[in-house]
Design a protein around this motif. Structure first.
Motif, PDB file in Angstrom:
ATOM      1  N   GLY A 165       0.852  -1.196   0.000  1.00 23.64           N
ATOM      2  CA  GLY A 165       0.000   0.000   0.000  1.00 23.64           C
ATOM      3  C   GLY A 165       0.879   1.235   0.000  1.00 23.64           C
ATOM      4  O   GLY A 165       0.691   2.159   0.788  1.00 23.64           O
ATOM      5  N   THR A 206       0.251   5.950  -1.828  1.00 22.42           N
ATOM      6  CA  THR A 206      -0.428   7.168  -1.356  1.00 22.42           C
ATOM      7  C   THR A 206      -0.507   7.126   0.177  1.00 22.42           C
ATOM      8  O   THR A 206      -0.174   6.115   0.802  1.00 22.42           O
ATOM      9  CB  THR A 206      -1.871   7.280  -1.906  1.00 22.42           C
ATOM     10  N   GLY A 207      -0.965   8.214   0.773  1.00 24.41           N
ATOM     11  CA  GLY A 207      -1.295   8.244   2.198  1.00 24.41           C
ATOM     12  C   GLY A 207      -0.163   7.806   3.115  1.00 24.41           C
ATOM     13  O   GLY A 207       1.010   8.152   2.911  1.00 24.41           O
ATOM     14  N   PHE A 208      -0.530   7.028   4.126  1.00 21.15           N
ATOM     15  CA  PHE A 208       0.437   6.603   5.136  1.00 21.15           C
ATOM     16  C   PHE A 208       1.498   5.651   4.580  1.00 21.15           C
ATOM     17  O   PHE A 208       2.634   5.634   5.052  1.00 21.15           O
ATOM     18  CB  PHE A 208      -0.286   5.938   6.310  1.00 21.15           C
ATOM     19  N   GLY A 209       1.119   4.845   3.604  1.00 22.46           N
ATOM     20  CA  GLY A 209       2.079   3.910   3.021  1.00 22.46           C
ATOM     21  C   GLY A 209       3.178   4.630   2.267  1.00 22.46           C
ATOM     22  O   GLY A 209       4.368   4.302   2.410  1.00 22.46           O
ATOM     23  N   LEU A 210       2.806   5.611   1.453  1.00 26.05           N
ATOM     24  CA  LEU A 210       3.799   6.409   0.734  1.00 26.05           C
ATOM     25  C   LEU A 210       4.704   7.133   1.725  1.00 26.05           C
ATOM     26  O   LEU A 210       5.931   7.158   1.574  1.00 26.05           O
ATOM     27  CB  LEU A 210       3.101   7.423  -0.183  1.00 26.05           C
ATOM     28  N   SER A 215      -0.190  -1.186   4.739  1.00 24.56           N
ATOM     29  CA  SER A 215      -0.982   0.048   4.721  1.00 24.56           C
ATOM     30  C   SER A 215      -2.024   0.040   3.600  1.00 24.56           C
ATOM     31  O   SER A 215      -2.209   1.030   2.900  1.00 24.56           O
ATOM     32  CB  SER A 215      -0.042   1.252   4.568  1.00 24.56           C
TER      33      SER A 215
HETATM   34 NA    NA Z   1      -1.260   3.969   2.290  1.00 23.42          NA
END
Ligand code: NA
Ligand code: NAD
Length: 395
Positions: free
Chosen positions: A47, A50-54, A137
């Protein structure tokens, strides 16, 4: 082409490569500005786009010089049709990582499938040997089970009673009452099947059975708790049941990893505008009030600030500060009593007329557009851009 935002409800159908690239560069600069973290060196992020994974991938690479493998499910661009933001983010990330001399490879496909797990297993065997940190994530509305082929859909519903409360359409600022009917039939099980811990464990099993986890390897998945106002629809609702399952799975995985001294944790993160959270009713109104309060107190964080702090102060900072349920808490500032008390007070009075003043609707809306690479400072949106951008490691 010239790419403009085209929104439909809580999604945006277009995204901007230069804006996405600038977002990634800004996150990298932030991590670098905070100094080195003595963290994991070979990291798999599931994951990652984007978001927390990135933010996790960026924090590992640019905070600890880690080699990273990123897995995600995104749409590449075609002539005349922009790709999804995760694709542009990853293209930008790989470009920056490679320029910095860091290993970075990516796999685009369904992380829930056996096929993608196998591809990742082979890539680790070929390139990295073993992994010392796995970040899980994923945020997805659907999952096809790899052994049964059943396609599960997650739902966002309360359990037991109808839930009625306020919500906001963040495009128009209109505050209204919504009612959400409770889960029925197999809604709860289906949501657990999508967003619970089964797939996380399948990933860890796949890696461990091939001896691809280093001694003392760690894995972290992300969870959310949130305030009283969203409890019936979030933490006590169908998605909360899935998060309960995910959190319980951490203990199962830690047991599985005993022979290599490995550990599985859940980190409870702060509410933030991401593609996943924009889709949850009531949450946008809460976030717009929360942003206002946290910004006024100087404690607002985005995904990158959250994960940089998770790494530097908790995971690799010597003090996990686990809560009574064994979870890492970087939602600690969101959940502060003074913050919650102020948000609650604002919640009571929030209307269409006063929201632009008492809430940070503009911050919400800006963050939403930023997710897709729009309204990013310093980007010339009048300039002609090539919409077809490739992720270097994906041919
Ligand atoms: Na993410
Ligand atoms: P996001 O939508 O920004 O990221 C989701 C990632 O998963 C993307 O990289 C996407 O490509 C990938 N993905 C989705 N389906 C996939 C599939 N089938 N195969 C491979 N990749 C797939 O979401 P996010 O908000 O960063 O959420 C990540 C985690 O953090 C979730 O567990 C979420 O519950 C949790 N979390 C979110 C918030 C919040 O407010 N946004 C707060 C706390 C915790």
């Amino acid at each position: 082409m010239i790419i403009e935002p085209r929104t439909r409800g809580f999604i945006c159908l277009t995204s901007h490569p230069t804006g996405c690239e600038q977002n990634v560069i800004n996150q990298i600069e932030y991590v670098k500005s905070k100094g080195k973290i003595d963290g994991a060196k070979k990291v798999l992020v599931i994951g990652a786009s984007t978001g927390f994974g990135l933010a996790s991938r960026i924090s590992s690479a640019f905070g600890s010089d880690a080699a990273t493998i990123g897995v995600f499910f995104d749409k590449p661009a075609t002539e005349g049709r922009p790709g999804s933001p995760g694709f542009y983010n990853t293209a930008a990330f790989e470009k920056q990582a490679t320029a910095a001399g860091l290993y970075a490879k990516s796999i685009n496909g369904d992380a829930f499938s056996n096929e993608i797990k196998e591809q990742v297993v082979n890539l680790i065997k070929e390139d990295l040997g073993q992994i010392d940190l796995v970040i899980y994530s994923l945020a997805s509305p659907v999952r096809t089970h790899p052994t049964t082929g059943t396609r599960y859909k997650s739902v966002l519903k309360p359990i037991g009673d109808v839930f009625s409360n306020k919500t906001v359409d963040f495009h128009t600022g209109k505050v209204s009452e919504i009612s959400i009917n409770p889960a029925e039939g197999e809604d709860v099980e289906n949501t657990i099947n999508v967003m619970g811990g089964e797939d996380w464990k399948m990933w860890m099993d796949a890696l461990q059975s091939e001896n691809l986890l280093a001694e003392g390897a760690t894995t972290v998945a992300y969870s959310y708790i949130g305030p009283e106002v969203t409890k019936p629809v979030y933490r006590n609702g169908t998605i909360g049941a899935a998060k309960d399952h995910l959190e319980a799975t951490a203990f199962t995985i830690t047991d599985d990893l005993k022979s290599i001294g490995g550990k599985a944790y859940v980190s409870v993160n702060k509410a933030l505008v991401t593609q996943a959270s924009s889709a949850i009713p009531v949450i946008p109104l809460y976030i717009s009030l929360l942003y206002k309060v946290m910004k006024a107190k100087g404690i607002h964080e985005g995904c990158i600030e959250q994960i940089q702090r998770l790494y530097s102060e908790r995971l690799f900072g010597g003090d996990l500060a686990l809560d009574e349920k064994g979870r890492i808490r970087v939602d600690d500032w969101e959940m502060r009593e003074d913050v919650q008390a102020e948000v609650n007070k604002l919640w009571e009075t929030a209307t269409t007329e006063n929201l632009s003043e008492i809430g940070d609707l503009e911050g919400y809306s800006n963050d939403f557009y930023n997710l897709f690479g729009f309204k990013v400072a310093g980007v010339d949106y009048e300039a002609d851009v090539n919409e077809v951008v490739n992720v270097p490691s994906i041919q």
